[in-house]
Write a protein that holds these residues in place. Sequence first.
Motif, PDB file in Angstrom:
ATOM      1  N   ARG B  19       0.886  -1.143   0.000  1.00  0.00           N
ATOM      2  CA  ARG B  19       0.000   0.000   0.000  1.00  0.00           C
ATOM      3  C   ARG B  19       0.937   1.209   0.000  1.00  0.00           C
ATOM      4  NH1 ARG B  19      -5.414   1.365   1.736  1.00  0.00           N
ATOM      5  NH2 ARG B  19      -5.621   3.479   0.902  1.00  0.00           N
ATOM      6  N   ARG B  21       1.884   4.855   0.008  1.00  0.00           N
ATOM      7  CA  ARG B  21       1.370   6.197   0.291  1.00  0.00           C
ATOM      8  C   ARG B  21       2.566   7.111   0.498  1.00  0.00           C
ATOM      9  NH1 ARG B  21      -3.651   5.960   4.248  1.00  0.00           N
ATOM     10  NH2 ARG B  21      -3.824   8.027   3.357  1.00  0.00           N
ATOM     11  N   GLU B  28       0.149  13.752  -3.450  1.00  0.00           N
ATOM     12  CA  GLU B  28      -0.029  12.608  -2.573  1.00  0.00           C
ATOM     13  C   GLU B  28      -0.345  11.375  -3.397  1.00  0.00           C
ATOM     14  OE1 GLU B  28      -2.290  13.596   0.889  1.00  0.00           O
ATOM     15  OE2 GLU B  28      -2.936  11.501   1.067  1.00  0.00           O
ATOM     16  N   ASP B  30      -1.505   7.434  -3.398  1.00  0.00           N
ATOM     17  CA  ASP B  30      -2.136   6.397  -2.600  1.00  0.00           C
ATOM     18  C   ASP B  30      -2.425   5.237  -3.537  1.00  0.00           C
ATOM     19  OD1 ASP B  30      -4.921   6.337  -0.213  1.00  0.00           O
ATOM     20  OD2 ASP B  30      -3.494   4.791  -0.879  1.00  0.00           O
ATOM     21  N   LEU B  31      -1.583   4.245  -3.501  1.00  0.00           N
ATOM     22  CA  LEU B  31      -1.665   3.170  -4.477  1.00  0.00           C
ATOM     23  C   LEU B  31      -1.593   1.814  -3.796  1.00  0.00           C
ATOM     24  CD1 LEU B  31      -1.493   1.974  -7.350  1.00  0.00           C
ATOM     25  CD2 LEU B  31       0.934   2.501  -7.336  1.00  0.00           C
ATOM     26  N   LEU B 222      -3.191   5.067 -13.046  1.00  0.00           N
ATOM     27  CA  LEU B 222      -2.945   6.017 -11.977  1.00  0.00           C
ATOM     28  C   LEU B 222      -3.144   7.427 -12.523  1.00  0.00           C
ATOM     29  CD1 LEU B 222      -1.879   5.343  -9.132  1.00  0.00           C
ATOM     30  CD2 LEU B 222       0.375   5.946  -9.929  1.00  0.00           C
ATOM     31  N   ASP B 224      -3.155  11.397 -10.944  1.00  0.00           N
ATOM     32  CA  ASP B 224      -3.076  12.279  -9.781  1.00  0.00           C
ATOM     33  C   ASP B 224      -2.872  11.529  -8.485  1.00  0.00           C
ATOM     34  OD1 ASP B 224      -4.962  15.323 -10.154  1.00  0.00           O
ATOM     35  OD2 ASP B 224      -2.893  14.944  -9.528  1.00  0.00           O
ATOM     36  N   GLY B 225      -2.104  10.465  -8.520  1.00  0.00           N
ATOM     37  CA  GLY B 225      -1.812   9.738  -7.299  1.00  0.00           C
ATOM     38  C   GLY B 225      -2.866   8.743  -6.880  1.00  0.00           C
ATOM     39  N   ARG B 226      -3.927   8.636  -7.648  1.00  0.00           N
ATOM     40  CA  ARG B 226      -4.993   7.695  -7.254  1.00  0.00           C
ATOM     41  C   ARG B 226      -5.264   6.710  -8.373  1.00  0.00           C
ATOM     42  NH1 ARG B 226      -4.344  10.034  -3.460  1.00  0.00           N
ATOM     43  NH2 ARG B 226      -5.576  11.136  -1.913  1.00  0.00           N
ATOM     44  N   VAL B 228      -7.544   5.026 -10.868  1.00  0.00           N
ATOM     45  CA  VAL B 228      -8.856   5.322 -11.465  1.00  0.00           C
ATOM     46  C   VAL B 228      -9.441   4.126 -12.187  1.00  0.00           C
ATOM     47  CG1 VAL B 228      -8.429   7.791 -11.670  1.00  0.00           C
ATOM     48  CG2 VAL B 228      -7.816   6.274 -13.537  1.00  0.00           C
TER      49      VAL B 228
END
Lengths: 257, 365, 280
Positions: B19, B21, B28, B30-31, B222, B224-226, B228
């Motif tokens: 995980r 982060r 930021e 978060d993957l 990924l 913007d750090g998230r 999708v």
Amino acid sequence: MTRRRAVRRLVLPVVALVGLAACGSGPDAGPVGLGADLTVVAAASLTDVLQEIGDRFEAEHGVTVTFSFGSSAALAEQLRAGAVADVYAAASPEPMARVVGAGLVDGEPVVFARNRLQIAVPAGNPAGVTGLDDLARDGLLVALCAEQVPCGAAAVEVFEAAGITPRPDTYERDARATLTKVRLGEVDAALVYRTDVLAAGDAVEGIDVPEADEVVNDYVVAVLEDTADSQAARAFVEFLLSGTGRSVLAGAGFDLP
Amino acid sequence: MSDAPSYERTAPRAGLAARLRVRRGNFELDLPLDVAPGEVVALVGPNGAGKTTALHALAGLLPLTDGRIELDGRVLDDPARRILVPPERRPLGVVFQDYLLFPHLSARDNVAFGLRTRGVPRTEARRRAETWLERVGVGDLAGLRPSSLSGGQAQRVALARALAPGPRLLLLDEPMAALDAATRLTVRADLAHHLQDYDGAAVLVTHDPLDAMSLADRIVVLEDGRVVQEGAPVDVARAPRTEYVARLVGLNLLRGEGRGGVVELDEGGVVHLAEPAQGPVLVAFPPSAVVLHRHRPEGSARNTWHGRVTALEQHAHTVRAQVAIDDGPSVLADVTAAAVAELGLGLGVPVWVSFKATETHAYPA
Amino acid sequence: MPASTSPDAPAARGRRRSRTGAVPAVLLVPALVGLGLLVLPLAGLLVRTPWGELGTHLTAPAVLDALRLSLVTATVATVLSLVLGVPLAWVLARADLPGTGILRALVTVPLVLPPVVGGVALLLLLGRRGLLGEHLDAWFGVTVPFTTAAVVLAQTFVAMPFLVIAVEGALRGADRRYEDAAATLGAGRWTTFRRVTLPLVAPGVSAGAVLCFARALGEFGATITFAGSFPGVTRTMPIAVYLALETDPESAIVLSLLLLVVSVGVLAALRGRWVSGVGA
């Protein structure tokens, strides 16, 4: 941050430049005398005494005297290579002879002072030196002038006369450098001129050496051909040989002819 | 059955369980990333999405701010418990974007490097290095320095160097970005082959859709750090969830509200679907399904719109036209160069756009 | 790295001629003047050499002693500078300590200091009455001045900053991603330094070592002030030349020529093998 970077970029070139300028060692020839100015080049051991004589000469005659001190031999070479000066005072006849041989001297050189050697020890004589044979002692650190310089040549003669083989740890390049080692306490004893010992004041003590009476260095002075003002130059030499000059020389520890 | 303590009875989780982060300034990441041994996961995303950050964190070149990295049951990074294993002690292999082959070492010594650091004696390390170079197809270049290698050759050596020590986690950072298109084809095929043979977890960062499609078992998108979107390449290709993914897989993607047989588009206009849909939906259709006309077309295509050409781009023998629909979205259409000439297409030229409802694929947003 | 070709910008017709290697006059003239300044004094030395008496001057045992001493001490000083200077350069280039700027300035002080002053400073530290020397003498009976070790110390003092600056510059310019790559291949920090960083900055280290050796070989002021001058022990070639000037200028010229030939020989030999990165 940019300012620091800019300053840093300057550091190396500036450092290099200053370092190059500072890397020089050895005496430099004095400036060229003009009109009522005299340039006198003289042996290093005459530094203090000639400067005092020069001050008095200036006061009496109104002529500015500029001195350049160094090893007599190096000065002789510079004069032979074309350095311009008015008066040359050497710590022994040999360097003067070379200058005479090059036809640079006006008239004849004159002996104006004599110097003899003395053992110099740091104040308090920590190693308990009493005479020349101590300079042959194994455990002592001893400094002598290099043979190639006048005080070194004189030292060789003194040791020969005494029949002693010294055990020096270093042969310094001139009398002053030798004395500095004594002053700093880096050596226990050295053989230098009496005048140097006196000039060093309380930092150094002198021990007389009977054999040194046999070996005396003649100091010679001459007016140079190239002088811009031969009258002033001759006046200086005369002042050196006069009563005033001689008393200053005697006060500094020189013997008088 | 055995008297081993209880924690040993559950098999240790093999592969990568992470995980990731990371907080860097305003950014930021978060993957959550789990990769099974033998699986290849492609991490795709636009520039600045955090792919390289994720890779560096996995490699140990960047510490996590939060989260955890566990490989084969061994914790590599856990800020909460103050555990941080440096890169040299992780069983890693990394293929860097610029390969970073040591310029002062031969190809052979480059590959042997990871073996020598682990105590393998020089002769043995060199022998194994040569075997690996053979395997990647550049065995005869073993004695050459990296400066004498071509791009494709260097890439193979970099792969051999990463694989030779037998890592449990293989990281590839845009492995083919530095190659020209022709070399890429051959190298990609070989890379696919090697990745299949590799039995550890592999994470591949790329912005090339072909790489992702052909090399990966699973794609993680990924932005913007998230994350999708995540899934098998086939699924992602069929049903992209964001503009970026749609562009990546080469589809038109429209968003709207499904009302039975039609979708009211957020950007205006209506799309006729083949199958009914309700609620917020995404509609995808390939540019190859879009036909351009100078005059309003007649025919069975239920979706017919009018707009203006805003861009024309040549790809091999096809021209990709971008058409801005009047009071509607932008649509990509693939036409032949001949058609462009025949229709007299140019920037600003008004055209009619049509595509069949059966070509569309609608799915919940 | 794959070899990449960057296409030249198209040359304007007028400038095409200068691309074939001819030097523009604006640069050529100062270059020639600079070359003259550096080379002509050496020519003067060659012209004035008493070629006929070469043999007598060169075979004097004192000469060979001084030469051997100079070469040995300069080599040891260079090795010492490498052993101490490379780590120092690394600290200056890589460690993120707050006082690095001051440290760097301090390291370059010996470059600015007149060598004799450097010698005096060394005496005040390591002489018999020096800060450290006093205790060395009292506790271990060790005196540093007037020994060959003192010569090496004096030479290292003046020459090491050259090496530190050269290596620091090289380290700053090195691509640190190679070190990341080495880490991912299992190399700890010392292994990475030894097998990746150092080889990458080797040209800079060589250049620094050559400068250092040359400076140490020619060192005079600090040596004679701190170490003194005794044949075979502390009288290096430059000191021998200086003293020879007193009584025998011909001998001094011959010795200077010898030092020149030896220096050029050493530098030429080094340049081929170790400095290839710089020149190539």
